[in-house]
Design a protein around this motif. Structure first.
Motif, PDB file in Angstrom:
ATOM      1  N   ASN A   1     -57.408 -82.680-109.302  1.00  0.00           N
ATOM      2  CA  ASN A   1     -58.533 -81.788-108.994  1.00  0.00           C
ATOM      3  C   ASN A   1     -58.821 -80.845-110.152  1.00  0.00           C
ATOM      4  OD1 ASN A   1     -59.432 -82.551-106.371  1.00  0.00           O
ATOM      5  ND2 ASN A   1     -57.608 -81.623-105.476  1.00  0.00           N
TER       6      ASN A   1
ATOM      7  N   SER B   1     -60.545 -82.634-112.983  1.00  0.00           N
ATOM      8  CA  SER B   1     -61.894 -83.024-112.548  1.00  0.00           C
ATOM      9  C   SER B   1     -62.797 -81.814-112.340  1.00  0.00           C
ATOM     10  CB  SER B   1     -61.813 -83.830-111.244  1.00  0.00           C
ATOM     11  OG  SER B   1     -61.040 -84.995-111.406  1.00  0.00           O
TER      12      SER B   1
ATOM     13  N   ASN C   1     -62.559 -79.652-110.114  1.00  0.00           N
ATOM     14  CA  ASN C   1     -62.801 -79.511-108.683  1.00  0.00           C
ATOM     15  C   ASN C   1     -61.989 -78.334-108.132  1.00  0.00           C
ATOM     16  OD1 ASN C   1     -63.632 -80.035-106.045  1.00  0.00           O
ATOM     17  ND2 ASN C   1     -62.041 -81.583-105.708  1.00  0.00           N
TER      18      ASN C   1
ATOM     19  N   LYS D   1     -68.906 -72.135-111.341  1.00  0.00           N
ATOM     20  CA  LYS D   1     -68.919 -71.900-109.903  1.00  0.00           C
ATOM     21  C   LYS D   1     -69.368 -70.478-109.566  1.00  0.00           C
ATOM     22  CE  LYS D   1     -67.166 -75.761-108.044  1.00  0.00           C
ATOM     23  NZ  LYS D   1     -65.920 -75.734-107.267  1.00  0.00           N
TER      24      LYS D   1
END
Length: 541
Positions: free
Chosen positions: A427, A430, A432, A300
Motif C-alpha cells: 500500500n 502504491s 495508497n 491527499k
C-alpha cells in the motif's frame, strides 16, 4: 532499505559507522550448539535482489548473495566477487576484474554477464526496485528507470569478457565502492531467472545463491526457514556456521519467552520489556544509521498544504516519544540524514548538527496557528486521516502515540490502521495511504543514501512530493560539485533543509534497538549501514 524493522545486537559503540563483531565470555550453552537461532520482526517478502524493499529481505539476500564488494570490519568495504578495479583519469569509467573461481549454488559459473543482467533488472521499471535511484549516476540509467528508454543495453554496464565488467558513469563518484555493496548490485543468473519466471525469488527453491549461504525451507509464506552453508561459495572454507535458523516473531512477548526458554539466541524488546531486561547480562543496545519517520501523501486533501504538514511536524513531541515510547532507545531527530553519517568538511561538525533547522522543533502553539490556516484555506472545519503502520507491537505502540499527538490539533481525527508488513509495504509503494509510519536505513555512509529518496520520481518518494529547489541541490551534489567535498556537502545540507521546511515527512527519531543477545554466540558482524548482520564468522559455543 526501508521499514520499521528494528533488529540490532550488541556491544559498545565508538562511532556509528563502525562495524562491530560480537564476542563475549561463555555462558551455559543452549540445546543445539551448532545452529544459531535468530528472530526477525517481519516476514521475509522476497529473495529477488532487484525487488527487495524491506529490511528482512535485504538481510537474507545479503547472506545468500554478494556483489563486487562486501562490507568488512570497521565499516570498510572489501572486494568480494571482484579482485581488482581500475578507474579512468576522469573517474567516469571503472573496470572490474572478477575472480575466476566464482560459482552459483547450482554449479554455474558467476560471470560478468550475470552482473550486467542483474543491474539491468534493477533499472527496469517493471521490477519497481526501490534501489534503482542508486543507479542514477550511471550512463543511461535515468531514461531506463523513467521508462523513456526500454533498451536495457543502453545502461552503462558492459561485460568485456566473462571476468571483466566495465561501468560508465555520468560524473565521477568516489563513493562508488560503498554504493556497490548493496543487494541491488548483485549478479543474477539469467537462465535461472527466466526459467523461474514470476516465481523468481518467491520461495527458497526459486532462488539462487552466490554468497556464503543458501536459503532452505522457505515456501514463500512460512515463518521459519534456514540459511545453510553454501558448499559452492568461493570462500566456503572461511564460513563458520553450518546453519542459521530464522523465524518471524511479530509478538514481542513470544520473542521474549522464546529467548528466556533458550529456543532463540536473539530477540528485540519493546519499551515495557526494556525496563525489566536492562539488568540482564545479555541485554544489548546498538544505534543504527536509520531514520524513523511519518510520511505524508501530499496528493491527499489537506496534506497538500505545506501549512498543514508543518503544523503536524510542530505538534509532535519527539523528545517524549524517545523517552517514553522507545524508552531512550534512540535520539531525537532533526535532519532526515541521521547523526554520525557524515562530517561537514568546512566545520568538522556532524552533518545533522550543521544543517538542522527550527522547523523540526516542538511548538504546539505555532502548530495550531498553522493548522487553522490550512483548514481555512481548504474550506473545512474538521479532517479525518488514516495512519498506516505495521502490525508488530512496537509499530502499533508508536502509531498510537502519534495518533494522540496529532489529535491535539483541533478538528483532526486520526485512525490507526495496522497491517502485516507485506500489505503495508504494498500500500505504501502504491501511494495508497494518508500517512504511513516507516523508516530508512542507509545503503552506505553518506547523506545522499538518505536524501536521494526524495527526488522527484524516486521510487521511495511514495508520498508523491516534488520540490524544484530540492532536486537542484541533490543534482548539484551528484554532478557539478561531485569532486568538491565542501560544495557537495553544502548542496546536500541545503536539500535536507528544504525537506525540513516543506515537510514531505516528519522525522521522528534515530533508533537504537534494545535486544537480548546470547553471549554464547560470537563473531556476528554488525553493520550500521546496509544489511545489519553478517553471519559468516559467527560461532555458537
Amino acid at each position: 532499505m526501508n521499514h520499521t524493522h528494528k533488529t540490532v545486537a550488541a556491544v559498545a559503540v565508538t562511532t556509528l559507522f563502525s562495524t562491530l563483531v560480537l564476542g563475549f565470555q561463555a555462558t551455559p550453552a543452549l540445546a543445539d550448539a551448532k545452529t544459531i537461532n535468530w528472530t526477525q520482526s517481519s516476514d521475509l517478502m522476497t529473495m529477488d535482489p532487484s525487488q527487495a524493499a524491506d529490511v528482512s529481505s535485504s538481510q537474507l539476500i545479503s547472506q545468500a548473495g554478494q556483489g563486487l564488494y562486501r562490507m568488512g570490519k570497521n565499516g570498510d568495504v572489501k572486494f568480494a566477487d571482484a579482485k581488482s578495479v581500475e578507474t579512468s583519469k576522469d573517474g567516469k569509467t571503472w573496470t572490474f576484474k572478477l575472480r575466476t573461481d566464482l560459482k552459483w549454488s547450482n554449479g554455474d559459473p558467476v560471470t560478468a554477464q550475470d552482473y550486467v543482467y542483474g543491474w539491468q533488472r534493477t533499472a527496469d521499471p517493471k521490477n519497481e526496485s526501490t534501489s534503482a535511484s542508486l543507479m542514477t549516476n550511471m550512463v543511461g540509467a535515468n531514461d531506463l528507470i523513467s521508462g523513456k528508454v526500454t533498451d536495457s543495453n543502453t545502461l552503462g554496464v558492459k561485460a568485456l569478457d566473462d571476468h571483466t565488467l566495465q561501468v560508465s558513469l555520468l560524473t565521477p563518484e568516489p563513493i562508488l565502492p560503498q554504493v556497490l555493496v548493496g543487494t541491488a548490485f548483485y549478479p543474477q543468473n539469467k537462465a535461472f531467472v527466466e526459467k523461474a519466471g514470476d516465481k523468481y525469488g518467491t520461495t527458497a527453491d526459486d532462488s539462487l545463491s552466490n554468497g556464503p549461504f543458501v536459503l532452505k525451507g522457505w515456501n514463500g509464506s512460512n515463518k521459519a526457514y534456514d540459511l545453510v552453508k553454501n558448499p559452492d561459495y568461493a570462500d566456503a572454507k572461511k564460513v563458520k556456521p553450518n546453519k542459521v535458523a530464522f523465524q518471524t516473531v511479530t509478538d514481542s512477548t513470544t520473542g521474549y519467552n522464546l529467548y528466556q526458554s533458550g529456543k532463540v539466541d536473539f530477540t528485540t524488546l519493546t519499551a515495557t520489556q526494556v525496563k525489566t531486561a536492562k539488568e540482564n547480562k545479555n541485554f544489548r543496545e546498538l544505534k543504527s544509521a536509520r531514520t524513523e519517520y511519518l510520511a505524508f501523501n501530499v496528493k491527499k486533501g489537506v496534506l497538500a498544504s505545506k501549512d498543514a504538514r508543518q503544523a503536524m511536524q510542530y505538534v509532535i513531541d519527539k523528545e517524549t516519544m524517545v523517552k517514553r515510547v522507545v524508552t531512550g532507545s534512540g535520539a531525537n531527530s532533526t535532519t532526515f540524514t541521521p547523526m554520525d553519517v557524515a562530517k561537514d568538511p568546512k566545520t568538522g561538525k556532524d552533518f545533522a548538527d550543521v544543517y538542522k533547522t527550527n522547523f523540526t522543533s516542538y511548538n504546539k502553539k505555532k502548530a495550531q496557528t498553522l493548522w487553522y490556516k490550512a483548514l481555512k484555506a481548504s474550506g473545512q472545519k474538521a479532517v479525518k486521516l488514516t495512519l498506516l503502520t505495521d502490525n508488530d507491537d512496537g509499530s502499533k505502540t508508536q502509531a498510537q502515540f502519534l495518533q494522540s499527538q496529532l489529535q491535539k490539533l483541533d478538528g483532526l481525527q486520526v485512525t490507526v490502521k495496522s497491517e502485516p508488513k507485506p500489505a503495508r509495504v504494498k500500500n505504501m509503494l502504491s501511494s495508497n495511504f494518508d500517512m504511513v509510519l516507516t523508516g530508512w536505513s542507509g545503503d552506505y555512509a553518506d547523506p545522499l543514501s538518505y536524501l536521494g529518496l526524495w527526488t522527484t520520481g524516486a521510487k521511495m518518494d511514495f508520498g508523491q512530493w516534488s520540490n524544484k529547489d530540492y532536486d537542484a541541490a541533490v543534482h548539484a551534489a551528484q554532478s557539478t560539485d561531485a569532486l568538491d567535498k565542501t560544495k557537495r556537502m553544502s548542496d546536500l545540507g541545503k536539500a535536507d533543509q528544504v525537506y525540513q521546511e516543506d515537510v514531505p515527512a516528519v522525522t521522528l527519531y534515530y533508533p537504537a534497538s534494545a535486544t537480548l543477545f546470547n553471549k554464547e554466540v560470537t563473531g556476528v558482524q554488525v553493520n550500521t549501514v546496509g544489511a545489519q548482520f553478517d553471519f559468516t564468522k559467527a560461532v555458537k559455543k
